[in-house]
Motif scaffolding. Structure first.
Motif, short mmCIF file in Angstrom:
data_model
loop_
_atom_site.label_atom_id
_atom_site.label_comp_id
_atom_site.label_asym_id
_atom_site.label_seq_id
_atom_site.Cartn_x
_atom_site.Cartn_y
_atom_site.Cartn_z
N UNK A 167 -21.43 11.20 -47.46
CA UNK A 167 -21.71 10.05 -48.21
C UNK A 167 -21.84 9.78 -49.70
N UNK A 168 -21.85 8.42 -49.62
CA UNK A 168 -21.88 8.58 -51.70
C UNK A 168 -22.83 7.23 -51.97
N UNK A 169 -23.36 7.40 -52.82
CA UNK A 169 -24.42 6.51 -53.51
C UNK A 169 -23.81 6.27 -55.19
N UNK A 170 -22.95 4.83 -55.42
CA UNK A 170 -23.38 4.52 -56.19
C UNK A 170 -24.81 4.01 -57.01
N UNK A 171 -24.10 4.37 -58.68
CA UNK A 171 -25.05 3.76 -59.69
C UNK A 171 -24.79 3.62 -61.06
N UNK A 172 -23.48 3.69 -60.52
CA UNK A 172 -22.72 3.15 -61.76
C UNK A 172 -22.94 1.70 -63.04
N UNK A 173 -22.25 1.10 -63.22
CA UNK A 173 -22.12 -0.33 -64.37
C UNK A 173 -22.04 -1.29 -62.97
N UNK A 174 -22.09 -2.76 -62.90
CA UNK A 174 -22.60 -3.55 -62.31
C UNK A 174 -20.74 -3.74 -61.97
N UNK A 175 -20.32 -4.02 -63.24
CA UNK A 175 -18.40 -4.44 -63.02
C UNK A 175 -17.74 -3.18 -62.48
N UNK A 176 -18.34 -2.13 -61.90
CA UNK A 176 -17.77 -0.75 -61.31
C UNK A 176 -17.72 -1.37 -59.84
N UNK A 177 -19.07 -1.86 -59.24
CA UNK A 177 -19.80 -1.88 -57.91
C UNK A 177 -18.64 -2.34 -56.72
N UNK A 178 -17.32 -3.22 -57.39
CA UNK A 178 -16.85 -3.93 -55.85
C UNK A 178 -15.91 -2.79 -56.00
N UNK A 179 -15.39 -1.83 -56.80
CA UNK A 179 -13.65 -1.26 -56.50
C UNK A 179 -14.00 0.12 -56.27
N UNK A 180 -15.52 0.53 -56.56
CA UNK A 180 -16.38 1.93 -56.17
C UNK A 180 -16.66 2.13 -54.99
N UNK A 221 -19.66 6.20 -45.74
CA UNK A 221 -20.46 5.62 -45.51
C UNK A 221 -21.24 5.36 -46.88
N UNK A 222 -21.37 4.19 -47.78
CA UNK A 222 -21.55 3.98 -48.92
C UNK A 222 -23.48 3.50 -48.94
N UNK A 223 -23.61 3.91 -50.23
CA UNK A 223 -25.37 3.34 -50.47
C UNK A 223 -24.65 3.00 -52.17
N UNK A 224 -24.89 1.35 -51.91
CA UNK A 224 -24.70 1.08 -53.43
C UNK A 224 -25.86 0.11 -54.34
N UNK A 225 -26.42 0.74 -55.23
CA UNK A 225 -26.89 -0.18 -56.11
C UNK A 225 -26.86 -1.60 -55.88
N UNK A 226 -27.83 -2.68 -55.89
CA UNK A 226 -27.83 -3.65 -56.68
C UNK A 226 -27.43 -4.20 -57.90
N UNK A 227 -26.60 -5.23 -58.25
CA UNK A 227 -25.60 -6.16 -57.44
C UNK A 227 -24.83 -5.48 -56.41
N UNK A 228 -23.64 -6.60 -55.30
CA UNK A 228 -22.81 -6.13 -54.95
C UNK A 228 -21.41 -6.12 -55.92
N UNK A 229 -21.74 -7.10 -56.76
CA UNK A 229 -21.27 -7.74 -57.61
C UNK A 229 -21.45 -8.53 -58.74
#
Length: 333
Positions: free
Chosen positions: A63-76, A86-94
């Motif tokens: 599984x992957x946790x995404x805590x990168x900058x907001x602009x990178x969230x959609x692509x990641x 399975x993905x966990x991404x910090x808010x917001x989605x975009x």
């Protein structure tokens, strides 16, 4: 299980510490846009470094946790989904709700959890249970507050999308979660008083918004970047049978001037990581259950998109000084 973590800035480094302490996480793989940061965090927590997100996604993680900058969230998010993870991404989605809705369309059926950590805070969870259990009777008023002690760095503010999209969305999400209702109309106002940057980037430093829910409950949301006493996050829920509050504890950053009052007795919260340490741990522990297939996502992309639409409506309301219905911003997308 083997978990990947993309992005090792302030919140990412905090997540690295949390993930490394979870019993379910036996291996941690980390990466950041700055190689030196990747190496430092990997060494600190005994994690495996990856050269970039693509290398991490191909390293056999569960599984992957995404805590990168907001602009990178959609692509990641979409890259992880396409990898079948399975993905966990910090808010917001975009950065905006329109782009977030597009992400939702592309990851239909995928396993994605969005990081609205207040859902896991024991106080907010108890408030939801009280509402669901009917203890309050018919709801009529909700008050939600998020007040930062100081503004984030200028570079972060410039790319955040504005206070409603960056800060208030936590209030919007928790109002939906606790009440179980949807927002149909908003009216927002705000002030740029503070650093000149707020006016320059078209943002506000302090805001207030009135939300009308679909059962005519009224919610009042207050936010500021300048709360000198500390990090203040509270929720009040008032009904015809009872009233409850979240955040009325000894670290509440509010000073009573009533004669003889000794509450609150402790040092105030000064940082969101301090206020929500338990919530972050429970949130990521929940994600390990999602990865294991024993739990459904407790905060879906669709949930995050709804909070995003409320933020869009408040942003428009602030700009045009008028009430805005949620149907208007959705139809304009």
């Amino acid at each position: 299980m083997r978990i990947g973590l993309i992005g090792l800035g302030r919140i990412g480094a905090f997540h690295a510490e949390t993930l490394s302490g979870l019993p379910a996480v036996t291996e941690l793989v980390v990466t950041d846009a700055v190689p030196a940061v990747t190496e430092r965090i990997a060494q600190k927590y005994g994690a495996e470094p990856a050269a970039d997100p693509a290398a991490l996604l191909g390293s056999g993680v569960d599984g992957v946790v995404i805590a990168a900058a907001t602009d990178a969230h959609p692509q990641l998010i979409l890259a992880a989904v396409e990898s079948g993870l399975p993905v966990f991404c910090e808010k917001p989605v975009a950065r905006g709700a329109v782009e977030a809705a597009e992400v939702l369309r592309h990851c239909a059926g995928a396993t994605v959890q969005i990081g609205y950590n207040r859902r896991f805070d024991p106080g907010f969870a108890a408030a939801r249970a009280a509402v669901v259990g009917g203890e309050l009777g018919r709801l009529h008023t909700v008050r939600s507050t998020t007040m930062d002690p100081a503004p984030p760095p200028a570079g972060y503010l410039a790319g955040s999308g504005g206070i409603f999209r960056d800060c208030s969305v936590h209030d919007f999400d928790i109002i939906r979660y606790v009440t179980g209702r949807e927002v149909v109309e908003v009216y927002a106002t705000g002030s740029t008083r503070g650093d000149a940057l707020f006016a320059e980037i078209g943002d506000a430093a302090t805001t207030a918004a009135i939300l009308t829910l679909d059962d005519d409950t009224l919610a009042v949301v207050s936010n500021t970047r300048y709360n000198g006493r500390g990090y203040d996050v509270r929720l009040e829920v008032h009904g015809t049978a009872d009233s409850i509050a979240v955040g009325l504890e000894d670290k509440l950053p509010l000073r009573s001037v009533e004669p003889g009052a000794a509450f609150p007795a402790g040092p105030p919260h000064t940082f969101f990581m301090d206020r929500f340490t338990t919530a972050y741990r429970l949130e990521l522990a929940a994600f390990t259950e999602v990865v294991a297939g024993t739990r459904e996502s407790p905060c879906t992309v669709a949930d995050a998109v709804e909070a995003g639409w409320i933020a869009e409506a408040c942003t428009l309301s602030l700009r045009e000084h008028r009430p805005v219905r949620l149907s208007e911003v959705r139809s304009a997308a």
